[in-house]
Structures are given as structure tokens and as C-alpha cells.
Design an enzyme around this catalytic site. Sequence first.
Site, PDB file in Angstrom:
ATOM      1  N   LYS A   1       0.962  -1.116   0.186  1.00 19.34           N
ATOM      2  CA  LYS A   1      -0.062   0.132  -0.143  1.00 19.34           C
ATOM      3  C   LYS A   1       0.948   1.084  -0.181  1.00 19.34           C
ATOM      4  O   LYS A   1       1.902   1.230   0.452  1.00 19.34           O
ATOM      5  CB  LYS A   1      -0.883   0.016   1.223  1.00 19.34           C
TER       6      LYS A   1
ATOM      7  N   GLY B   1     -19.402   7.692   6.328  1.00 20.00           N
ATOM      8  CA  GLY B   1     -18.635   8.129   5.037  1.00 20.00           C
ATOM      9  C   GLY B   1     -19.359   7.757   3.716  1.00 20.00           C
ATOM     10  O   GLY B   1     -19.416   6.487   3.553  1.00 20.00           O
TER      11      GLY B   1
ATOM     12  N   VAL C   1     -17.208   4.627  -2.194  1.00 23.32           N
ATOM     13  CA  VAL C   1     -17.848   3.511  -2.056  1.00 23.32           C
ATOM     14  C   VAL C   1     -19.250   3.629  -1.151  1.00 23.32           C
ATOM     15  O   VAL C   1     -20.172   3.090  -1.621  1.00 23.32           O
ATOM     16  CB  VAL C   1     -16.908   2.362  -1.155  1.00 23.32           C
TER      17      VAL C   1
HETATM   18  N1  PHE Z   1      -8.020   0.511  -2.599  1.00 20.77           N
HETATM   19  C1  PHE Z   1      -8.807  -0.665  -2.738  1.00 20.77           C
HETATM   20  C2  PHE Z   1      -8.407  -1.640  -2.081  1.00 20.77           C
HETATM   21  O1  PHE Z   1      -8.099  -1.467  -0.915  1.00 20.77           O
HETATM   22  C3  PHE Z   1      -9.109  -1.151  -4.407  1.00 20.77           C
HETATM   23  C4  PHE Z   1      -7.728  -1.382  -4.860  1.00 20.77           C
HETATM   24  C5  PHE Z   1      -7.357  -2.788  -4.721  1.00 20.77           C
HETATM   25  C6  PHE Z   1      -6.803  -0.747  -5.507  1.00 20.77           C
HETATM   26  C7  PHE Z   1      -6.114  -3.242  -5.336  1.00 20.77           C
HETATM   27  C8  PHE Z   1      -5.720  -1.117  -6.175  1.00 20.77           C
HETATM   28  C9  PHE Z   1      -5.203  -2.424  -5.847  1.00 20.77           C
HETATM   29  O2  PHE Z   1      -9.291  -2.748  -2.079  1.00 20.77           O
END
Ligand code: PHE
Length: 350
Positions: free
Chosen positions: A78, A180, A184
Site C-alpha cells: 500500500k 462516510g 464506496v
Molecule cells: N484501494 C482498494 C482496496 O483497498 C482497491 C484496490 C485494490 C486498488 C487493489 C488497487 C489495488 O481494495
Amino acid sequence: MRDLIEKWSGESLVVSYDQPTGTWIFIAIHSTVLGRATGGCRMRVYETPDEGMLDAMRLAEGMTYKWAAIGYEIGGGKSVLAIPGPMDPPVREGLLRRFGRLIESLQGTYATGEDLGTTPEDMAIVAEETHWVHGSRSDASRAVDPGPYTARGVFVGIKSALRAVYGSDEITGRTVLIQGVGDVGEPLARSLREAGAEIMICDLDEALARRVASELDGEAVVPHLAYARTCDVFAPCAVGATLNRETIPQLHCRIVAGSANNQLRDPEDAELLHKRGILYAPDYVINAGGAIALPAIDSGKVTDDEVWNRVNRIEAKLDEIFREAAADGESPVLAAKKLVERVLAEHAKG
Ligand code: PHE
């Protein structure tokens, strides 16, 4: 900072300070056991850079669990762009381009995508600098938005939770409080309303909460009062850690099921919910819709229908987790963890 890194179970952390914007960039690579570390890019203001770093590290760990839970050969990562404040579009673009080049320099160890605070347009800019962006299409000015897929997964996940608690997944007449209404939360609120739910909404942007609530004949709730409101389902769809030892005792709901990553502040919070008789849908399972959809879409080999089918399977996965949790008299968090550990152990063997 050193202390946080030493305690973390991840593999590596890339830190960069972006001088022109005063942004701290953190790319957390939690696990490459199943494949390339992959996870979205979060952009927001944090009180301190350390908090941004910790968020990146915890979110990356969540991604390791998410990919394993859905059976994809992808690892957990991340990134966080800890910005000092709002930015003008050209300044933001410069930051995104430098971030893209940083990802490219990692040569495929980490791939990114949209997350809280970034948009499909942002991801299209990043994708001009690096190959490693999920959902980007070379011909488009915006990347694929994972939001609607994540929202669908949460919708079917709520049905699974309703069945587990009430014996029926009838949505009409159920009250859902959505914390929120972003990328989503808003589509989730709309689909629940369409299915007949009564909607309550809170958001730090209270004008936004009022607007969406009135469109859905619902009620806007002041953020700090939201926890104590009586509802069937409390759906955290914003930042993480909103469930903790201060907020859990206030809850007046039977189910917690939402899209936010890292909803629990501490591991013990799963037990607190369990003891209060509140069914908690493990975040990385119920919110996996975007993660399920993006790589499938990128592969170019999966039809649109099949992508939605895969997202819909979150419902059956949660059924299984709730069943196992009930059979063992434990929290669904433990049942989900066992599932993930099985996947990771099997992979290590073979
Ligand atoms: N950010 C979202 C998640 O945490 C979607 C996502 C998944 C974005 C994988 C990029 C890669 O699931």
C-alpha cells in the site's frame, strides 16, 4: 519511526520526501509471498508523518490478507501520500508524476491503484509514469474506478450478515447507518435504498451527508453521534480505526459491515464486538470487491459479467466465515484469519 518499523511484520518500506509539495511518500511492501505487492494509494493529511507511515504499513498488511482471502496470487502493499494540505491541480499532478516515477524505479515490486483520497483521474496520471497501476487504460483519461465493485461486495456481504443474524436477508425495512459517503459509501447507500433499506448517513463533510441523505429520503447524522444511533447495520466506509474501545460500547446495532480498511483499531476490538453480540464482517473480506475486479479487468480475459459474478461470491465466502465462527463460538475475525493462514501455508508448501 524506528520503533514502528522494527515492530512491523512486513518486508520493506520505501520512504521519500517530496520537497516541492512537502509530502511524505510511504510505500509499504508487506508481503511478496503470493506475488507482487499490490494495493491502492491513499492521499490525505495526517497529524504527523509517523501516522501516515503507520497507516501505510497497516493497510499493506490488510492487503496481504485480502489477496489471500480471495485466492489471488498477489502480495500485500500500500502507499500513502501524506500531504500537508489541499493542492492546486498542477501541483497535485507534479506530485503524482514523481510518485509514479518512484514506483517505476521499484521495477515491479509494487503496483498501485485508487484508494481513499485519490481518484481514477489521478491514477491515469500516475500510469503515464509507470507500468504498475491497476485499472489504468492507455487510451483513457481516468482509470477504472474500483468503488462500485467494492460497494457491490459490501452490499452482498450485508445480505450474508443479515441472514446470519436474523435468518433472512430481506433488506426492506432494515436500517443501515453509513459512515462516510465517498467513492464506496455513496453507491452502497443508493443500492441499499433501492433495495428498500432506511438510510442514515454521516460524513465529516456534513453538507455532503445532508445532500445524499435527502436524495435517499434518509437522515443525516452528526458524526460523533452516529455510533450510538439505533440501526440494524453500522457500515464504516471511511477511514480506519473507527471501531475501538471508546466507540464499540456505544453501538446500538446487530451488525458491523462496511468497506473501510482496518476498521478495528486494536486486535482486541474483535472480541469486544463479539462479546456485545455484534456480528462483524471482517473488513478485508467484505471490502475485496475492488481488489477482485481490478486485476480481472486488467487481464482483459474476463467478461464484465464474470467480474460481477466474482465480486458476488463475497457473499458465499462470508456465509462460510460466519458459519465457521458460529460453529466454534468465536469472532468471524478469527475464522477469516484461519482461512487466510490456510491459503498462505498451502502456498508455502507448494
Ligand atoms: N484501494 C482498494 C482496496 O483497498 C482497491 C484496490 C485494490 C486498488 C487493489 C488497487 C489495488 O481494495
